[in-house]
Scaffold this motif. Sequence first.
Motif, PDB file in Angstrom:
ATOM      1  N   PHE A  31       0.848  -1.200   0.000  1.00 38.51           N
ATOM      2  CA  PHE A  31       0.000   0.000   0.000  1.00 38.51           C
ATOM      3  C   PHE A  31       0.874   1.237   0.000  1.00 38.51           C
ATOM      4  N   ILE A  32       0.236   2.380  -0.160  1.00 36.46           N
ATOM      5  CA  ILE A  32       1.000   3.599  -0.374  1.00 36.46           C
ATOM      6  C   ILE A  32       0.876   4.565   0.793  1.00 36.46           C
ATOM      7  N   PRO A  33       1.989   4.861   1.445  1.00 40.30           N
ATOM      8  CA  PRO A  33       1.956   5.853   2.516  1.00 40.30           C
ATOM      9  C   PRO A  33       1.803   7.244   1.901  1.00 40.30           C
ATOM     10  N   ILE A  34       0.793   7.956   2.337  1.00 42.69           N
ATOM     11  CA  ILE A  34       0.558   9.288   1.788  1.00 42.69           C
ATOM     12  C   ILE A  34       1.110  10.342   2.729  1.00 42.69           C
ATOM     13  N   LYS A  35       1.902  11.224   2.167  1.00 41.30           N
ATOM     14  CA  LYS A  35       2.514  12.271   2.972  1.00 41.30           C
ATOM     15  C   LYS A  35       1.656  13.520   2.991  1.00 41.30           C
ATOM     16  N   LYS A  36       1.111  13.859   1.825  1.00 44.98           N
ATOM     17  CA  LYS A  36       0.286  15.063   1.787  1.00 44.98           C
ATOM     18  C   LYS A  36      -0.756  15.007   0.676  1.00 44.98           C
TER      19      LYS A  36
END
Length: 435
Positions: A31-36
């Motif tokens: 999965f994709i860690p979202i920063k902003k």
Amino acid sequence: MLTLNQEIRERDLSKIWHPCSQMKDYESLPFIPIKKGEGVYLEDFEGHRYIDAISSWWVNLFGHANSYINEQITKQLGELEHVIFAGFTHEPAVRLAERLVEIAPQGLEKLFFADNGSSAVEVALKMSFQYYKNRGEVRDIFISLENSYHGETLGALAVGDVRLYKEVFDEILIQSYQAKSPALVNEAEALKSMQDLFEKYQGRIASVIIEPLVQCAGGMAMYDPSYIRSLKALCEQYGVMLIADEIAVGFGRTGTMFACEQAEVTPDFLCLSKGITGGYLPLSVVMLREEIYQAFYCDYRSGKSFLHSHSYTGNALACAAANATLDLFEKDQVLVRNREKIAYMAEKMQPIADLASVKAVRQRGMIAAIELDGYDPADRIGLKIYTFALKRGVLLRPLGNVIYFMPPYIITYDEINRMIDVAYEAISDLQSVNL
Ligand SMILES: *Cc1c(COP(=O)(O)O)cnc(C)c1O
């Protein structure tokens, strides 16, 4: 050396159980860690940007980190973050209530706050049951539509019909029956099936719950307003209450502020959540007719009070976000401006309809869907499309064989092009692999 994305992923996986997921899948599908977030884009820790074509599970209306909503929440934060809502109130809740009564279908004059969609459904189901109980009648059955989805707490799950979510819990669900869906059979057949249930369980049905115009989780299955009109008449004829679950379709998704408007119907209960805070904070409301409210209004000792609450009922920050969301609808003439985007999306989707593996293309307002044909569910083509699109900077999350677009309303024409072009490529690519 782990990349930044990998590092967050590993820390996450060592502790967190994610919703609606087989956790083992994350071994092969990171999965994709979202920063902003910014407008229609989500950005990960390595600077990759993704168009949020599904509005982060259908909640976001005006983009991520919207400056106006940010400002309004920040203002509220300086005043009051939250207060117990039994015995207390605050201005953002009062203002929101007044505004919702103003814009909702005529006749929904009272509202009850909750804090997420499923809890709003629970409130409406319980209220419809207790409404009759307060009059000395026990009505122990609820009716809904085949292919419907109303949330995943036990009551909401019981009236839903997505087998995938429900099957495991069959033994412990409240009694409900499903009539045929006007999205899957013709309208007359759907109404006949509803009437048959009304006949069979006459005097025992507390309420019917529907998702007006679009059964979203059920593959963006769509039907016409005329069904809602006829259903309302049938409900009146048999004395059954109608719950409109507009948790997904409310706040402009189908082109009008509320989907029921297109049928010119006022339901007995209207459930709202998701877009209500512009996608910022959990909040839901159940709107209802004065007469229902009055059936609970009496001396405490009568036992007729509605004794239901959630800790975060009517949270002040969430109400501020909701008021900001309504401000944006007014200031920016959103419904009018969306009309052009809706027409543009329809035009842009036309070439997709001609692809060999496409069975149907459908759209209602800012919801557009492409149903693919000829794939076995075991192929999990949704997953393939998800992965394909993600690599190209678009977040699509197909429901089975249905690819859909439900973008934030602030999406630009260029971004619409990108979103639909990537879906086109994904479908073509899948076809060529299968040939
Ligand atoms: C999402 C949804 C719900 C449940 O809302 P949650 O906030 O996820 O509990 C209920 N009904 C419909 C139609 C929905 O789309």
